[in-house]
Design a protein around this motif. Structure first.
Motif, PDB file in Angstrom:
ATOM      1  N   MET A  63      12.277 112.656 118.091  1.00 54.95           N
ATOM      2  CA  MET A  63      11.126 113.559 118.207  1.00 54.95           C
ATOM      3  C   MET A  63      10.292 113.215 119.426  1.00 54.95           C
ATOM      4  SD  MET A  63       9.572 114.512 114.527  1.00 54.95           S
ATOM      5  CE  MET A  63       9.606 112.864 113.899  1.00 54.95           C
ATOM      6  N   TYR A  64      10.120 111.929 119.685  1.00 51.81           N
ATOM      7  CA  TYR A  64       9.328 111.510 120.835  1.00 51.81           C
ATOM      8  C   TYR A  64      10.009 111.900 122.140  1.00 51.81           C
ATOM      9  CZ  TYR A  64       6.836 108.970 117.241  1.00 51.81           C
ATOM     10  OH  TYR A  64       6.134 108.650 116.120  1.00 51.81           O
ATOM     11  N   LEU A  65      11.330 111.921 122.150  1.00 51.32           N
ATOM     12  CA  LEU A  65      12.053 112.416 123.329  1.00 51.32           C
ATOM     13  C   LEU A  65      11.731 113.895 123.529  1.00 51.32           C
ATOM     14  CD1 LEU A  65      14.093 112.237 125.640  1.00 51.32           C
ATOM     15  CD2 LEU A  65      15.921 112.542 123.938  1.00 51.32           C
ATOM     16  N   GLY A  66      11.712 114.661 122.453  1.00 47.07           N
ATOM     17  CA  GLY A  66      11.344 116.079 122.542  1.00 47.07           C
ATOM     18  C   GLY A  66       9.923 116.276 123.031  1.00 47.07           C
ATOM     19  N   TYR A  67       8.998 115.460 122.510  1.00 50.40           N
ATOM     20  CA  TYR A  67       7.609 115.541 122.976  1.00 50.40           C
ATOM     21  C   TYR A  67       7.536 115.249 124.471  1.00 50.40           C
ATOM     22  CZ  TYR A  67       6.322 114.949 117.990  1.00 50.40           C
ATOM     23  OH  TYR A  67       6.187 115.068 116.640  1.00 50.40           O
ATOM     24  N   PHE A  68       8.242 114.201 124.898  1.00 58.01           N
ATOM     25  CA  PHE A  68       8.217 113.783 126.297  1.00 58.01           C
ATOM     26  C   PHE A  68       8.724 114.912 127.209  1.00 58.01           C
ATOM     27  CE2 PHE A  68      10.349 111.629 129.907  1.00 58.01           C
ATOM     28  CZ  PHE A  68       9.238 111.031 130.474  1.00 58.01           C
ATOM     29  N   ILE A  69       9.840 115.519 126.843  1.00 54.64           N
ATOM     30  CA  ILE A  69      10.417 116.592 127.668  1.00 54.64           C
ATOM     31  C   ILE A  69       9.453 117.782 127.733  1.00 54.64           C
ATOM     32  CG2 ILE A  69      12.288 118.290 127.822  1.00 54.64           C
ATOM     33  CD1 ILE A  69      14.097 116.096 126.493  1.00 54.64           C
ATOM     34  N   ALA A  70       8.910 118.197 126.591  1.00 57.34           N
ATOM     35  CA  ALA A  70       7.985 119.332 126.561  1.00 57.34           C
ATOM     36  C   ALA A  70       6.709 119.020 127.341  1.00 57.34           C
ATOM     37  CB  ALA A  70       7.648 119.698 125.114  1.00 57.34           C
ATOM     38  N   ASP A  71       6.189 117.805 127.188  1.00 61.98           N
ATOM     39  CA  ASP A  71       4.963 117.422 127.890  1.00 61.98           C
ATOM     40  C   ASP A  71       5.169 117.396 129.404  1.00 61.98           C
ATOM     41  OD1 ASP A  71       3.707 117.185 125.447  1.00 61.98           O
ATOM     42  OD2 ASP A  71       3.806 114.993 125.391  1.00 61.98           O
ATOM     43  N   ILE A  72       6.308 116.897 129.839  1.00 64.84           N
ATOM     44  CA  ILE A  72       6.608 116.882 131.280  1.00 64.84           C
ATOM     45  C   ILE A  72       6.671 118.312 131.809  1.00 64.84           C
ATOM     46  CG2 ILE A  72       8.428 116.368 132.980  1.00 64.84           C
ATOM     47  CD1 ILE A  72       6.774 113.910 132.191  1.00 64.84           C
ATOM     48  N   GLY A  73       7.271 119.217 131.034  1.00 59.63           N
ATOM     49  CA  GLY A  73       7.333 120.621 131.443  1.00 59.63           C
ATOM     50  C   GLY A  73       5.953 121.215 131.644  1.00 59.63           C
ATOM     51  N   PHE A  74       5.042 120.969 130.702  1.00 57.61           N
ATOM     52  CA  PHE A  74       3.681 121.497 130.846  1.00 57.61           C
ATOM     53  C   PHE A  74       2.964 120.844 132.026  1.00 57.61           C
ATOM     54  CE2 PHE A  74      -0.861 121.717 130.137  1.00 57.61           C
ATOM     55  CZ  PHE A  74      -1.029 123.061 129.837  1.00 57.61           C
ATOM     56  N   LEU A  75       3.071 119.527 132.134  1.00 56.07           N
ATOM     57  CA  LEU A  75       2.363 118.794 133.190  1.00 56.07           C
ATOM     58  C   LEU A  75       2.816 119.240 134.582  1.00 56.07           C
ATOM     59  CD1 LEU A  75       0.366 116.577 133.988  1.00 56.07           C
ATOM     60  CD2 LEU A  75       2.248 114.932 133.803  1.00 56.07           C
ATOM     61  N   LEU A  76       4.108 119.464 134.774  1.00 52.21           N
ATOM     62  CA  LEU A  76       4.603 119.848 136.091  1.00 52.21           C
ATOM     63  C   LEU A  76       4.090 121.217 136.542  1.00 52.21           C
ATOM     64  CD1 LEU A  76       8.287 118.572 135.913  1.00 52.21           C
ATOM     65  CD2 LEU A  76       6.390 117.602 137.255  1.00 52.21           C
ATOM     66  N   VAL A  77       3.741 122.060 135.597  1.00 53.42           N
ATOM     67  CA  VAL A  77       3.230 123.393 135.935  1.00 53.42           C
ATOM     68  C   VAL A  77       1.703 123.412 135.957  1.00 53.42           C
ATOM     69  CG1 VAL A  77       3.161 125.812 135.179  1.00 53.42           C
ATOM     70  CG2 VAL A  77       5.287 124.528 135.049  1.00 53.42           C
ATOM     71  N   ASN A  78       1.082 122.498 135.255  1.00 56.29           N
ATOM     72  CA  ASN A  78      -0.379 122.469 135.124  1.00 56.29           C
ATOM     73  C   ASN A  78      -0.903 121.100 135.545  1.00 56.29           C
ATOM     74  OD1 ASN A  78      -0.877 125.146 133.542  1.00 56.29           O
ATOM     75  ND2 ASN A  78       0.864 124.173 132.553  1.00 56.29           N
ATOM     76  N   PHE A  79      -0.495 120.672 136.721  1.00 59.61           N
ATOM     77  CA  PHE A  79      -0.790 119.325 137.182  1.00 59.61           C
ATOM     78  C   PHE A  79      -2.237 119.216 137.682  1.00 59.61           C
ATOM     79  CE2 PHE A  79      -0.744 115.682 140.000  1.00 59.61           C
ATOM     80  CZ  PHE A  79      -0.030 114.767 139.255  1.00 59.61           C
TER      81      PHE A  79
END
Length: 187
Positions: A123-139
């Protein structure tokens, strides 16, 4: 708190419908918080203050995320794709757990099927991937700090969970079979 956050994010999305990463952030938060309402009662739970802080901070971090647009390091579609990949992986991991999902570290029985065949905390891997996706677009500095703290909180949460679960012989056996916690070959 979740509904206020979701309302604010959806209102921003309505003003800029191309920012699909906002909707996906809300979806991910709703899945995490919503599923915790249906979890099975644990055999043992860690109520110590540090475990509580790691768990609550790691779950409700999204309340500190800056929703207004930041620097877009990748196109919205790339960030949204990463978020979807992370959300689908989270759903696979949570489906593998069934009702053994919860927010605080607890022993609800050892699960080694599904996503748990690959890493001990998928689950934490899923959180990490999703969070990176948001951060890269909303940096931006605020989001970088929020997600940096989020990742540190999740590491602390994982350590606490493993301390509690390692008292279980079944978990120690599982740990011997599945070497990595979150990212194969790294951690």
């Amino acid at each position: 708190m979740l509904s206020l956050f979701a309302y604010a994010a959806i209102m921003r999305w309505c003003a800029a419908p191309s920012r699909i990463t906002l909707v996906l952030l809300v979806l991910a938060a709703c899945v995490t918080v919503g599923l915790s309402l249906f979890s099975r009662a644990p055999m043992k739970r860690d109520w110590r203050p540090l475990a509580f802080i790691f768990s609550m901070g790691g779950t409700y971090y999204f309340l500190a995320v800056r929703l207004s647009p930041g620097a877009q390091l990748v196109p919205e579609t790339v960030g949204a794709s990463l978020q979807l990949l992370g959300i689908f992986w989270q759903l696979f991991a949570k489906g593998s757990l069934s009702r053994s999902f919860g927010i605080l570290p607890a022993n609800r029985g050892v699960v080694s099927r599904g996503a748990y065949r690959f890493v001990r905390h998928p689950m934490y891997l899923g959180y990490f991937i999703a969070d990176i996706g948001f951060l890269l677009v909303n940096f931006g500095l605020q989001n970088l700090l929020v997600y940096g703290c989020q990742f540190a909180l999740q590491v602390g949460r994982i350590v606490r969970e493993e301390q509690l679960l390692s008292a279980d012989e079944g978990y120690r056996t599982y740990k011997g079979r599945v070497r990595y916690r979150v990212i194969p070959g790294v951690f």
